[in-house]
Motif scaffolding. Structure first.
Motif, mmCIF file in Angstrom:
data_model
loop_
_atom_site.group_PDB
_atom_site.id
_atom_site.type_symbol
_atom_site.label_atom_id
_atom_site.label_comp_id
_atom_site.label_asym_id
_atom_site.label_seq_id
_atom_site.Cartn_x
_atom_site.Cartn_y
_atom_site.Cartn_z
ATOM 1 N N GLY A 21 -2.886 -19.486 13.449
ATOM 2 C CA GLY A 21 -2.258 -19.235 12.156
ATOM 3 C C GLY A 21 -1.396 -17.986 12.073
ATOM 4 O O GLY A 21 -0.937 -17.444 13.074
ATOM 5 N N PHE A 22 -1.179 -17.531 10.834
ATOM 6 C CA PHE A 22 -0.304 -16.392 10.546
ATOM 7 C C PHE A 22 -1.071 -15.105 10.806
ATOM 8 O O PHE A 22 -2.049 -14.798 10.124
ATOM 9 N N ALA A 23 -0.622 -14.352 11.795
ATOM 10 C CA ALA A 23 -1.384 -13.210 12.297
ATOM 11 C C ALA A 23 -1.458 -12.062 11.297
ATOM 12 O O ALA A 23 -0.522 -11.802 10.531
ATOM 13 N N VAL A 24 -2.582 -11.375 11.344
ATOM 14 C CA VAL A 24 -2.791 -10.184 10.520
ATOM 15 C C VAL A 24 -1.686 -9.155 10.762
ATOM 16 O O VAL A 24 -1.196 -8.521 9.814
ATOM 17 N N ASP A 25 -1.289 -8.969 12.017
ATOM 18 C CA ASP A 25 -0.216 -8.014 12.328
ATOM 19 C C ASP A 25 1.054 -8.347 11.552
ATOM 20 O O ASP A 25 1.746 -7.456 11.043
ATOM 21 N N TRP A 26 1.374 -9.625 11.476
ATOM 22 C CA TRP A 26 2.583 -10.048 10.756
ATOM 23 C C TRP A 26 2.424 -9.818 9.259
ATOM 24 O O TRP A 26 3.362 -9.386 8.583
ATOM 25 N N MET A 27 1.231 -10.109 8.759
ATOM 26 C CA MET A 27 0.996 -9.920 7.334
ATOM 27 C C MET A 27 1.111 -8.449 6.958
ATOM 28 O O MET A 27 1.690 -8.106 5.914
ATOM 29 N N ARG A 28 0.593 -7.567 7.797
ATOM 30 C CA ARG A 28 0.694 -6.139 7.495
ATOM 31 C C ARG A 28 2.154 -5.682 7.515
ATOM 32 O O ARG A 28 2.552 -4.829 6.711
ATOM 33 N N LYS A 29 2.943 -6.244 8.423
ATOM 34 C CA LYS A 29 4.374 -5.930 8.435
ATOM 35 C C LYS A 29 5.012 -6.346 7.121
ATOM 36 O O LYS A 29 5.761 -5.579 6.495
ATOM 37 N N ASP A 30 4.690 -7.543 6.658
ATOM 38 C CA ASP A 30 5.262 -8.041 5.406
ATOM 39 C C ASP A 30 4.783 -7.219 4.210
ATOM 40 O O ASP A 30 5.565 -6.916 3.301
ATOM 41 N N LEU A 31 3.501 -6.873 4.203
ATOM 42 C CA LEU A 31 2.979 -6.094 3.075
ATOM 43 C C LEU A 31 3.546 -4.683 3.060
ATOM 44 O O LEU A 31 3.738 -4.097 1.990
ATOM 45 N N SER A 32 3.833 -4.135 4.239
ATOM 46 C CA SER A 32 4.473 -2.822 4.298
ATOM 47 C C SER A 32 5.850 -2.861 3.644
ATOM 48 O O SER A 32 6.215 -1.973 2.864
ATOM 49 N N ILE A 33 6.608 -3.897 3.942
ATOM 50 C CA ILE A 33 7.923 -4.077 3.319
ATOM 51 C C ILE A 33 7.769 -4.191 1.804
ATOM 52 O O ILE A 33 8.514 -3.579 1.025
ATOM 53 N N THR A 34 6.779 -4.966 1.381
ATOM 54 C CA THR A 34 6.551 -5.200 -0.044
ATOM 55 C C THR A 34 6.158 -3.910 -0.767
ATOM 56 O O THR A 34 6.690 -3.597 -1.844
ATOM 57 N N LEU A 35 5.239 -3.163 -0.183
ATOM 58 C CA LEU A 35 4.775 -1.929 -0.820
ATOM 59 C C LEU A 35 5.871 -0.864 -0.851
ATOM 60 O O LEU A 35 5.978 -0.090 -1.819
ATOM 61 N N ASN A 36 6.703 -0.834 0.180
ATOM 62 C CA ASN A 36 7.846 0.087 0.172
ATOM 63 C C ASN A 36 8.815 -0.264 -0.950
ATOM 64 O O ASN A 36 9.335 0.630 -1.640
ATOM 65 N N GLU A 37 9.060 -1.554 -1.142
ATOM 66 C CA GLU A 37 9.950 -1.992 -2.216
ATOM 67 C C GLU A 37 9.342 -1.663 -3.572
ATOM 68 O O GLU A 37 10.054 -1.254 -4.497
ATOM 69 N N ALA A 38 8.019 -1.815 -3.697
ATOM 70 C CA ALA A 38 7.358 -1.494 -4.967
ATOM 71 C C ALA A 38 7.481 -0.011 -5.293
ATOM 72 O O ALA A 38 7.669 0.363 -6.458
ATOM 73 N N ARG A 39 7.378 0.831 -4.277
ATOM 74 C CA ARG A 39 7.569 2.272 -4.509
ATOM 75 C C ARG A 39 8.988 2.556 -4.981
ATOM 76 O O ARG A 39 9.213 3.446 -5.806
ATOM 77 N N ARG A 40 9.923 1.780 -4.483
ATOM 78 C CA ARG A 40 11.313 1.981 -4.875
ATOM 79 C C ARG A 40 11.572 1.506 -6.295
ATOM 80 O O ARG A 40 12.252 2.177 -7.085
ATOM 81 N N ASN A 41 11.034 0.310 -6.656
ATOM 82 C CA ASN A 41 11.370 -0.257 -7.970
ATOM 83 C C ASN A 41 10.350 0.058 -9.054
ATOM 84 O O ASN A 41 10.548 -0.302 -10.221
ATOM 85 N N GLY A 42 9.247 0.732 -8.687
ATOM 86 C CA GLY A 42 8.269 1.153 -9.678
ATOM 87 C C GLY A 42 7.199 0.135 -10.004
ATOM 88 O O GLY A 42 6.384 0.365 -10.908
ATOM 89 N N ALA A 43 7.163 -0.989 -9.289
ATOM 90 C CA ALA A 43 6.120 -1.988 -9.533
ATOM 91 C C ALA A 43 4.760 -1.446 -9.104
ATOM 92 O O ALA A 43 4.650 -0.728 -8.110
ATOM 93 N N GLN A 44 3.735 -1.789 -9.856
ATOM 94 C CA GLN A 44 2.373 -1.367 -9.544
ATOM 95 C C GLN A 44 1.632 -2.525 -8.869
ATOM 96 O O GLN A 44 1.439 -3.572 -9.480
ATOM 97 N N LEU A 45 1.201 -2.329 -7.630
ATOM 98 C CA LEU A 45 0.556 -3.386 -6.853
ATOM 99 C C LEU A 45 -0.795 -2.902 -6.313
ATOM 100 O O LEU A 45 -1.004 -2.830 -5.097
#
Length: 290
Positions: free
Chosen positions: A232-256
């Motif tokens: 399946g979809f590897a944890v390593d890949w998911m962490r890469k995706d979540l890192s991108i997401t959390l960085n974007e949230a810091r930029r746009n002010g979303a609370q996650l």
């Protein structure tokens, strides 16, 4: 039928390019490992090139599916990248899960060269790619999307233009936010079932058809109950995706807050040696009572 190039023959790209060939498109592929490209040609026909630029020469559409922002820039912006080989009027479709920032960067470069660009990350995993039933979230211009829509349908069950440049990547971040919370909830549910002495198969046979049902529950509860995660979809890949997401949230002010917490839970799984396990391996954290 179109003359197309496909850059990146990994877990997703290999079958996606195969669907293009099966639909009758003239496909030239490139992969960092030439052995993988040779293997693809033996299986699907077409041809392979020594560089992304060479693969893109003469192509009406160029598809890219690589690992991250840096990989994406490497196969597009360098002297041997696809922009060096693409012709004016062609379209670059990027299926990499990457940042919205790099999507807007490549859109600007493409526009200056008279090339269309779509950021088009996918959801559906390896099975979705192999079966040609991916969901594709797309950012870019309507006219460019219309040029590529029918060809993308070769491996897509659903596709939609979400908005302008970067919107596809932002939509994929929404997808990963939802998955993170769903899988953690499913892991806690399985853990609760085990502690309660319930028959997990009977429980999920009932609740997966009700309000709690989801793709994750239908497709992962059996393997979670059996303690199987080597797919399946590897944890390593998911962490890469979540890192991108959390960085974007810091930029746009979303609370996650939940997403950030689950990201740390995945870090725990990595520390247990589970970087290549499926994302459903969040269940493993409960083995020592964490």
């Amino acid at each position: 039928m179109a003359n197309v190039a496909f850059i990146g023959l990994g877990t997703m790209g290999f079958p996606m390019a195969g669907h293009l060939a099966a639909k009758g498109h003239d496909v030239c592929v490139y992969n960092r490992s030439s052995a993988k490209a040779e293997s693809w040609v033996k299986q699907h026909g077409g041809r392979f090139a020594a560089t992304p630029a060479a693969a893109a020469e003469g192509a009406e559409l160029v598809f890219v599916c690589v690992g991250n922002d840096d990989d994406l820039r490497s196969v597009t912006l360098t002297e041997t990248g696809v922009f060096a080989g693409m012709k004016s009027g062609a379209v670059l479709v990027d299926h990499t899960t990457a940042s919205a920032e790099v999507a807007r960067e490549l859109y600007q470069v493409a526009t200056e060269q008279g090339i269309g660009f779509l950021d088009a990350p996918v959801s559906g995993g390896q099975a979705g790619a192999e079966n040609g039933v991916l969901s594709v979230m797309i950012g870019g211009d309507e006219a460019v999307y219309q040029q590529a829509e029918a060809v993308i349908a070769s491996y897509a069950k659903s596709q939609k233009l979400i908005g302008g440049p970067g919107a596809g990547q932002l939509a994929k971040m929404v997808n990963q936010i939802c998955i993170a919370g769903l899988v953690q909830g499913l892991a806690e549910a399985v853990h609760f079932i085990e502690k309660s002495g319930l028959d997990g198969e009977k429980v999920f046979d009932v609740i997966q058809h009700g309000a709690a049902g989801s793709w994750q529950m239908s497709n992962r509860h059996k393997t979670m109950l059996q303690g199987e995660f080597d797919f399946g979809f590897a944890v390593d890949w998911m962490r890469k995706d979540l890192s991108i997401t959390l960085n974007e949230a810091r930029r746009n002010g979303a609370q996650l807050p939940v997403t950030a917490l689950v990201d740390q839970f995945y870090a725990d799984v990595q520390q247990r040696g589970g970087g290549r396990w499926d994302t459903s391996s969040l269940l493993k954290r409960f083995e020592t009572g964490q």
